[in-house]
Motif scaffolding. Structure first.
Motif, mmCIF file in Angstrom:
data_model
loop_
_atom_site.group_PDB
_atom_site.id
_atom_site.type_symbol
_atom_site.label_atom_id
_atom_site.label_comp_id
_atom_site.label_asym_id
_atom_site.label_seq_id
_atom_site.Cartn_x
_atom_site.Cartn_y
_atom_site.Cartn_z
ATOM 1 N N THR A 109 -5.434 1.857 -3.441
ATOM 2 C CA THR A 109 -4.758 1.041 -2.336
ATOM 3 C C THR A 109 -5.695 0.304 -1.304
ATOM 4 O O THR A 109 -5.659 -0.357 -0.308
ATOM 5 C CB THR A 109 -4.187 2.111 -1.159
ATOM 6 O OG1 THR A 109 -4.944 3.238 -0.960
ATOM 7 C CG2 THR A 109 -2.844 2.442 -1.934
ATOM 8 N N HIS A 110 -6.989 0.405 -1.328
ATOM 9 C CA HIS A 110 -8.005 -0.316 -0.712
ATOM 10 C C HIS A 110 -9.081 -1.334 -1.702
ATOM 11 O O HIS A 110 -9.466 -0.845 -2.817
ATOM 12 C CB HIS A 110 -9.153 0.681 0.278
ATOM 13 C CG HIS A 110 -7.985 1.392 1.196
ATOM 14 N ND1 HIS A 110 -7.155 2.593 0.905
ATOM 15 C CD2 HIS A 110 -7.986 1.319 2.521
ATOM 16 C CE1 HIS A 110 -6.558 3.007 1.639
ATOM 17 N NE2 HIS A 110 -7.031 2.415 2.921
ATOM 18 N N LYS A 137 -5.640 -10.442 0.676
ATOM 19 C CA LYS A 137 -5.674 -8.938 0.234
ATOM 20 C C LYS A 137 -4.266 -8.802 -0.308
ATOM 21 O O LYS A 137 -4.301 -8.218 -1.477
ATOM 22 C CB LYS A 137 -5.647 -8.319 1.634
ATOM 23 C CG LYS A 137 -7.242 -7.817 1.950
ATOM 24 C CD LYS A 137 -7.451 -7.378 3.184
ATOM 25 C CE LYS A 137 -6.647 -6.059 3.650
ATOM 26 N NZ LYS A 137 -6.901 -5.696 5.055
ATOM 27 N N THR A 165 -6.275 6.486 -2.914
ATOM 28 C CA THR A 165 -6.991 5.657 -1.677
ATOM 29 C C THR A 165 -7.640 4.770 -2.363
ATOM 30 O O THR A 165 -7.974 3.602 -2.007
ATOM 31 C CB THR A 165 -7.830 6.827 -0.996
ATOM 32 O OG1 THR A 165 -6.993 7.563 -0.450
ATOM 33 C CG2 THR A 165 -8.479 5.941 -0.064
ATOM 34 N N GLN A 209 0.877 -1.306 -0.007
ATOM 35 C CA GLN A 209 -0.103 0.019 0.178
ATOM 36 C C GLN A 209 0.860 1.273 0.054
ATOM 37 O O GLN A 209 0.688 2.484 -0.750
ATOM 38 C CB GLN A 209 -0.894 0.168 1.268
ATOM 39 C CG GLN A 209 -2.282 -0.869 1.163
ATOM 40 C CD GLN A 209 -3.097 -0.673 2.472
ATOM 41 O OE1 GLN A 209 -2.494 -0.801 3.341
ATOM 42 N NE2 GLN A 209 -4.281 -0.426 2.144
#
Ligand code: NAD
Length: 418
Positions: free
Chosen positions: A34-35, A83, A31, A13
């Protein structure tokens, strides 16, 4: 897997954040990449297994196209690992310029403790549980560690019976009879060989005597060994989970691969130690003399405890995340050229993409067509990464992040998230 309180996921990340800022993208865009967009995490009952089984699908980002990523069956599978692998898939698809997003899935089981019927039941339960979130235009799974063409076949069958129509493009890594692609079995290794040869052209001083050590002799490691041995490389060391063998003069890897397939024995059981072949531990293998080291087994194998002792001047990361963050810094100081996983092993997802295209067209390509198209894609991605590294004074990993982040961030911004 922790590296000084930081997990590999948070490290990736941060690397994306850094690349995104350097490229001038907004906080909102960064953002977004990265999510994860969507997480499915369930505990399911499986026929023939007493305890419930945890199953996962992380759909990280689909700005570039449908989600894409493999399914791992392993006792260590947990949400953080899935993830980490999903965010890496987003980077991989972006770097090699294919119209797919990033995802990953898994089931927390130890396949070595289950019989074939139980493994089939887990595969079917996974596909049933996920049928609403996967689909040919939605999310396309594939094999990963401990899953294969047979397991993809059970999943395809379960999915098609659940939705009530034929949809071969919902899953890749299938056997040829069910719509698989020629060349998919060796794709990850073949792609890695194309990348390696291109990188060696850029760094002729690192070529040495072309002696290669490969950690892991499964699907990826054994194909890499035979493909390289058929060129002018000498495979001096290989390993499986039970131990390693090393021979300065080179190993007959084709014969070893054949024997391992037919006799299902470990490398140490295949050989008696003699003057020509040394039996050594897995830890010792990584620090044996060689020019090129290829981790092709598990994550976190090259760490701060062995990085300093590594002889190789080039590392081709065919495994996912084989190098810890601390080791990466040591290797950079030693001027070792590390070819990052999301470039080195992207041949697998690239031929999975070809399989999906063929399924959608119901028209199947010759092996030569697959190999030629794979070559073009892997060489183009390597060129872009190398040029970025030269332009900005970056390692290949840092440059790969820039190239991959740029493409997916641009897609996200074009969709209005800017
Ligand atoms: P595999 O299960 O076929 O092979 C793994 C090999 O590693 C086996 O030979 C096993 O004995 C060996 N091994 C296990 N623990 C070891 C240890 N401690 N030391 C040395 N060897 C050990 O798996 P695979 O499909 O070949 O995948 C290998 C790696 O490549 C994984 O990191 C996977 O995520 C990555 N990868 C695979 C593909 C693909 O297309 N299969 C694509 C991209 C990345």
């Amino acid at each position: 897997m922790t590296h000084n309180t930081e997990t590999m996921f948070t490290h990736i990340q941060k690397a994306i954040q850094k690349a995104g800022e350097e490229l001038g993208y907004s906080e909102k865009t960064i953002t977004n990449i990265t999510h994860p967009y969507n997480i499915v995490e369930k505990s399911v009952q499986v026929d023939g297994i007493d305890n419930s089984v945890d199953v996962y699908r992380v759909q990280f980002n689909n700005a570039l196209g449908p989600y894409k990523g493999g399914i791992r069956f392993h006792p260590d599978v947990d949400l953080d690992e899935v993830k980490t692998l999903a965010i890496t898939m987003m980077l991989k698809c972006s770097l090699v310029d294919i119209p797919l997003g990033g995802a990953k899935g898994g089931a927390t089981i130890n396949p070595k403790e289950l019989n074939d019927k139980q493994i089939e039941a887990v595969a079917r339960a996974w596909a049933r549980t996920m049928h609403e979130v996967i689909g040919v235009d939605q999310d396309i799974p594939a094999p990963d560690v401990n899953t294969n063409g047979q397991i993809m076949s059970y999943m395809l069958d379960e999915y098609e019976s659940t939705v009530g129509h034929s949809e071969p493009g919902v899953i890749t890594g299938k056997p040829l009879e069910l719509g698989g692609s020629k060349g998919r079995d060796k794709a990850t290794s073949q792609g890695g060989v194309y990348v390696l040869e291109k990188v060696l052209e850029y760094f002729p001083e690192k070529v040495g005597t072309k002696k290669v050590v490969i950690q892991g002799f499964g699907n990826v490691g054994s194909f890499a060994a035979t493909l390289l041995a058929n060129k002018d490389f000498t495979i001096v060391g290989i390993s499986d989970s039970k131990g390693a063998i090393y021979s300065e003069k080179g190993l007959d890897v084709e014969m070893i691969a054949e024997k391992k397939r037919s006799e299902r024995v470990s490398l140490h059981e295949l050989f008696t130690s003699n003057d020509a072949i040394k039996k050594i531990s897995n830890e010792e293998l990584l620090i044996q003399p060689c020019d090129i080291l290829i981790p092709a087994a598990l994550e976190n194998q090259i760490t701060e405890s062995n990085a300093d002792a590594i002889h190789a001047s080039v590392i081709l990361e065919l495994a996912n995340n084989p190098t810890s963050v601390a080791a990466d810094i040591i290797l950079k100081e030693k001027d070792v050229v590390v070819i990052p996983d999301f470039l080195a092993n992207a041949g697998g997802v690239t031929v999975s993409y070809f399989e999906w295209v063929q399924n959608r067209q119901q028209y199947y390509w010759k092996l030569k067509d697959v190999d030629d198209k794979l070559f073009d894609i892997m060489v183009a991605a390597t060129e872009k990464t190398y040029k970025m590294s030269q332009k900005e004074g970056l390692t290949l990993r840092e440059a790969g992040f820039r190239v991959a982040v740029d493409r997916v961030a641009k897609a996200v911004a074009l969709r209005g998230i800017k």
